[in-house]
Write an enzyme that holds these catalytic residues in place. Structure first.
Site, short mmCIF file in Angstrom:
data_model
loop_
_atom_site.label_atom_id
_atom_site.label_comp_id
_atom_site.label_asym_id
_atom_site.label_seq_id
_atom_site.Cartn_x
_atom_site.Cartn_y
_atom_site.Cartn_z
N LYS A 79 -14.06 -0.50 3.68
CA LYS A 79 -13.95 0.59 4.66
C LYS A 79 -15.07 1.59 4.44
CE LYS A 79 -10.33 3.80 6.33
NZ LYS A 79 -8.95 4.27 6.07
N SER A 154 -5.93 4.01 10.01
CA SER A 154 -7.35 4.17 10.22
C SER A 154 -8.20 3.00 9.69
CB SER A 154 -7.82 5.46 9.55
OG SER A 154 -7.64 5.38 8.15
N SER A 178 -2.47 4.11 6.66
CA SER A 178 -3.75 3.60 7.18
C SER A 178 -4.15 2.21 6.67
CB SER A 178 -4.87 4.58 6.86
OG SER A 178 -4.86 5.63 7.80
#
Lengths: 479, 486
Positions: A79, A154, A178
């Site tokens: 990420k 996310s 997330s």
């Protein structure tokens, strides 16, 4: 839909037995990522040249019979809110669009020390604020199971990259769901470890008391492999815990018979998608079939979790994001005065959701409001923790749906923050209480995956992963 | 006499920031060295880079607790870090890590003496915090258009020591700050350098008619010397009295002391005051200072200056004044005690140090805190005092020897030998010189013999001159009196 992708275990065996070469695997991975763009848009940046260099080095090690790490040659996506020294970290934000960190994040460093090859940085909601990856400054990521739908967020890019078979594993971060929510939406496994299990050093902070790095993978065993590599005390993170890491991979096959699993009734509330409830109920039956003892119980403060979470995470975020002021790094928009430079930089650099949360958090901490909002939220947080403590006196694990609905359509919730926030209704409690939680696929509604969440005691990822592994083995990959 | 001092009582509380003498910063391993090239002593943590996290420096806690103990505070076993949020270019994270509602130390006191009376100044709290960087507005190419930021100081450990409003005059405030500075230096917590900003002081000042409720206070900043503290308080009390006498009301505000104009100017009003939005720092666990650790630190606490002064009077028989001078820094007091321990002559040691050594040190502008670094070691001074005591050299020669030792770092024995400074105590040798001088000066000799006793001093001087001061003065005196007796 691509064929079922190789797992870490399969790839590692192929390397060991000389049936695959890391340079081929990485080259294929990079090609596949390129082909997936821009439709999928799982990645913010890729690192083909560096990854190929690392792959050739891994091949040389295999060829020469040198000792290699547990993840040698395994392609992994990270990420874009964790640092690799000298390479961009954008947090999917304009304000960090050109930011290059001068140091490594501990988690990524540990992955790479174990031999993993980072192929690229994945898309996300800006600064990890969102549940759909629509808040990326660099366009949304699509759900590989249904391109009209969001992958969740996310860590949507990480979940999509794994679900699309581009990589066997990815790192995400989880502040209120997330990792688990996108895992659920994309039909992969996602673990948020116990707070303190994985170092946050080099993870760009959103809600510091809630943030935790964890794996998204195609199988529970692979989640255990990644966790094994990244977990452990880090002297650079004062909130990382000095707790020994057991051999999670070996413990996966230990029996689950007799494991006491609690079903908190508040997690099967009205307004939940009937299909989701049905599949999670079926999942619970499957756990029972594996010999788990199922027991309904109550976590009475659950209804306050989302409000509590949004006060605490926004308060922390309002402070954590103060450093993006245009003075030292990142975007700077010119201005005649210091104040106008600050204002213009932050106006131009942050997207609407980030601004909304900074405002909410600033408000919650303001003189005259602190007691009513932030302080009260902290008190409720203690009550939520207490709920869990009591529950774990009776049971070993809790099982809940990961999300109240399957993946929603792109644009469906973007103008309704409250509806968007309610996506986190079942996931924020783990963060507020610091508990480990995993989302595993437990069936589909049409094409859309449904996720089941298993929550364990502090630092008992072992029990969570073991139950999830047996569950997965009993039901097949897609539930 | 001014209006304010006649009619109103001035009420003062002080907030002092002291930089802790650690080698590294509060939350990272960067050096705290002063005077480095800008931004040299920085890392991701003190630059506030995204993703960096603070790790507490244990040494800073040791120093902070030591200060708390020296100021008679209760040390809390558990205290908490908080974030103080505000935007400023030299504050890289947009917040300062500080302590807010749970400081590590509270309820202490410091006794001061003013006008022969002891007054107790209550210390409300001491908390730890990190310093910000510095904004540099001049000295760079383009300084007319840009401000430069130096983050070397960012993350330097500080303690803030807050008193109750117990002080009643500029003089008391200055005495408090003097004693506080002395204590912090003594226990090696802070170097006390106000010019470099290692010790900074803000004053909360209000006036009231005696016995009345506390008046509205103003906060005075930029008081970077003890003198400025006094001047600023006096001027501010005057200003407030003027406001009240003129029928106005004092406004709560922050005022900046301008030492060039000798006045305070308004910086920001209460309405403009920051809302710092304090909240507990989620990146750090609670600060735990348990009782065994406090006990251990209490045990290692150096003797404080007030106690040492009392001991110097009682044990070494010094006057209160001498004891005060010799305890003005810990290095000086240590120096004195080393000399006394080696030679046993406390008063002589005091005289040599206060008379000759301090003059030499002052001429060279050496800080008394750095006394341990001079060439003249305590054992050398002790040896010299012993030589005087034994009659090997005269006290007068001692003045030459001490300066030579101070300059060269050579032992007194070697200086006395190489320069031929040994005292001439052989009366035969002195007698020859005395006779020669009397013979050469028949006029003055006659004067002495005729009863003008004062002239004998002139003869002593001539003999000393002829022997370059080496003749034993007692023998010279005796011989002259005998030879010139009427």
């Amino acid at each position: 839909m691509s064929p079922k992708p190789a797992t870490i275990a399969e790839l590692a065996r192929d390397y060991r037995e000389g049936r695959a070469r890391a340079s081929d695997v990485i080259a294929r991975t990079m090609d596949a990522i390129e082909r997936s763009e821009p439709g999928l848009n799982a990645f913010v940046s890729t690192r083909r040249d560096k990854a190929m260099d690392e792959a050739r080095a891994a091949d040389a090690a295999f060829d020469e019979g040198r000792p290699v790490g547990t993840l040698a040659g395994i392609p992994i996506a990270v990420k874009d809110n964790m640092h690799i020294r000298g390479e961009p970290t954008t947090c999917a934000s304009r304000i960090l669009e050109n930011y290059v960190p001068p140091y490594h994040s501990t988690a990524v460093d540990r992955l790479r020390s174990a031999g993993a090859i980072v192929v690229g940085k994945t898309n996300m909601d800006e600064f990890a604020m969102g549940s759909s990856t629509e808040n990326s400054a660099f366009s949304p990521t699509r759900n590989p199971r249904d391109p009209e739908r969001v992958p969740g967020g996310s860590s949507g890019g990480s979940a999509a990259a794994v679900a699309a078979g581009l990589v066997p594993a990815a790192l995400g971060s989880d502040t209120g769901g997330s990792i688990r929510q996108p895992a659920s939406f994309c039909g992969v496994v996602g673990l948020k470890p116990t707070y303190g299990r994985v170092s946050r050093y080099g993870l760009v902070a959103f809600g510091s008391s809630l943030d935790q790095i964890g794996p998204l993978t195609g199988s529970v065993a692979d989640t255990a492999r990644i966790l094994q590599a990244i977990a452990g005390f880090d002297p650079l993170d004062s909130t990382s815990a000095d707790v020994p890491a057991p051999d999670w991979i070996r413990e996966l096959d230990a029996p689950v018979q007799g494991t006491k699993v609690g079903v908190p009734k508040e997690y099967f509330a009205d307004g939940m998608d009937a299909g989701v409830a049905e599949r999670v109920r079926a999942g619970i039956d499957r756990l029972e079939g594996l010999g788990c003892r199922i027991e309904e119980l109550s976590l009475p403060h659950t209804e306050f979790a989302v409000a509590t979470y949004y006060l605490i995470c926004t308060a922390e975020a309002s402070s954590n994001l103060a450093r993006y002021d245009g003075v030292r790094y990142g975007l700077r928009a010119g201005g005649d005065t210091l104040q106008s430079m600050y204002r213009r930089t932050r106006m131009a650099g942050f997207g609407p959701e980030v601004k909304r949360r900074i405002l909410l958090g600033t408000y919650a901490l303001s003189a005259g409001y602190y007691d009513a909002y932030y302080l009260k939220a902290q008190k409720v947080r203690t009550l939520i923790l207490e709920d869990f403590r009591k529950a774990f006196e009776r049971v070993d694990l809790l099982v809940t749906p990961t999300t109240p609905t399957p993946a929603f359509r792109i644009g469906e919730n973007i103008d309704d923050p409250l509806a968007m926030y309610l996506n986190d209704i079942f996931t924020t409690t783990c963060n507020l209480a610091g508990l480990p939680g995993v989302s595993v696929p437990c069936g589909r509604i049409g094409r859309l995956p449904v996720g089941m969440q298993l929550i364990g005691k502090h630092f008992d990822e072992g029990a969570v992963l073991r139950a999830a592994h047996h569950f997965e083995q009993a039901g097949g990959f897609d539930g | 006499m001014s209006v304010s001092t006649v009619r109103y009582e001035t009420v003062i509380g002080l907030e002092c920031h002291a930089q802790l003498r650690t080698r590294s910063k509060l939350f990272c391993s960067c050096s705290t060295a002063f005077g480095q090239a800008p931004n040299l002593n920085t890392c991701p943590v003190c630059l506030g880079l995204p993703g960096a996290l603070p790790v507490l420096n244990r040494d800073a806690v040791v120093l902070a607790v030591r200060a708390g103990l020296a100021l008679n505070c209760t040390i809390h076993p558990v205290s908490q870090w908080s974030r103080k949020n505000y935007f400023y270019p030299d504050l890289p994270k947009g917040y300062q890590i500080s302590q807010y509602d749970r400081p590590f130390a509270e309820n202490g006191h410091l006794d001061i003496e003013v006008g022969g009376e002891t007054r107790r100044v209550r210390i409300q709290r001491i908390h730890m915090e990190e310093d910000a960087g510095k904004s540099l507005h001049e000295g760079f190419p383009g300084s007319d258009r840009h401000t430069h930021i130096d983050l070397n100081r960012s993350g330097t450990p500080l303690i803030e020591i807050v008193t109750h409003p117990d002080l009643r005059s500029a003089e008391e405030s200055q005495e408090y700050l003097t004693r506080l500075k002395e204590i912090l230096e003594y226990i090696d917590v802070c170097d006390g350098n106000m010019e470099e900003g290692s010790l900074r002081c803000d004053a909360n000042v209000s006036i009231r008619e005696p016995g009345a409720e506390l008046g509205t206070r103003t906060e005075l900043k930029n008081l970077n010397s003890i003198r400025f503290l006094g001047a600023a308080i006096e001027h501010e009390a005057e200003r407030q009295a003027g406001v009240v006498e003129g029928g106005g009301r004092v406004v709560q505000e922050t005022r900046l002391w301008n030492s060039a104009d000798e006045r305070t100017v308004s910086m920001r009003s209460k309405e403009e005051a920051h809302d710092y939005r304090y909240f507990p720092e989620p990146d750090l666990p609670l600060l735990v200072v348990d009782e065994p650790w406090v006990g251990e630190l209490r045990g290692t606490l150096a003797e404080l200056p007030a106690a040492r002064r009392r001991r110097f009077v009682g044990e070494h028989g010094l006057s209160a004044y001498d004891a005060g001078v010799l305890t003005s820094t810990r290095a000086l007091a240590d120096y004195f005690e080393s000399v006394v321990e080696l030679c046993g002559h406390a008063k002589d040691a005091a005289n040599w140090i206060m008379g000759d050594l301090l003059r030499l040190v002052k001429d060279d502008e050496i800080d008394l805190k750095d006394l341990s670094e001079i060439r003249l070691r305590p054992e050398m001074l002790a040896a010299m005092i012993a030589m005087i005591d034994a009659g090997t050299i005269s006290g007068k020669i001692g003045k030459t020897v001490i300066e030579a030792m101070y300059r060269s770092g050579q032992s007194p024995e070697s200086i006395v030998e190489t320069q031929g400074l040994r005292q001439i105590s052989d009366t035969g040798e002195i007698e020859k010189i005395v006779d020669a001088i009397i013979d050469a000066n028949p006029g003055p000799a006659a004067q002495v013999r005729s009863g003008k006793a004062g002239t004998i001093g002139w003869f002593v001087g001539q003999v000393m001159k002829a022997t370059e001061g080496r003749a034993n003065p007692k023998s010279v005196n005796e011989l002259l009196r005998k030879k010139l007796a009427g």
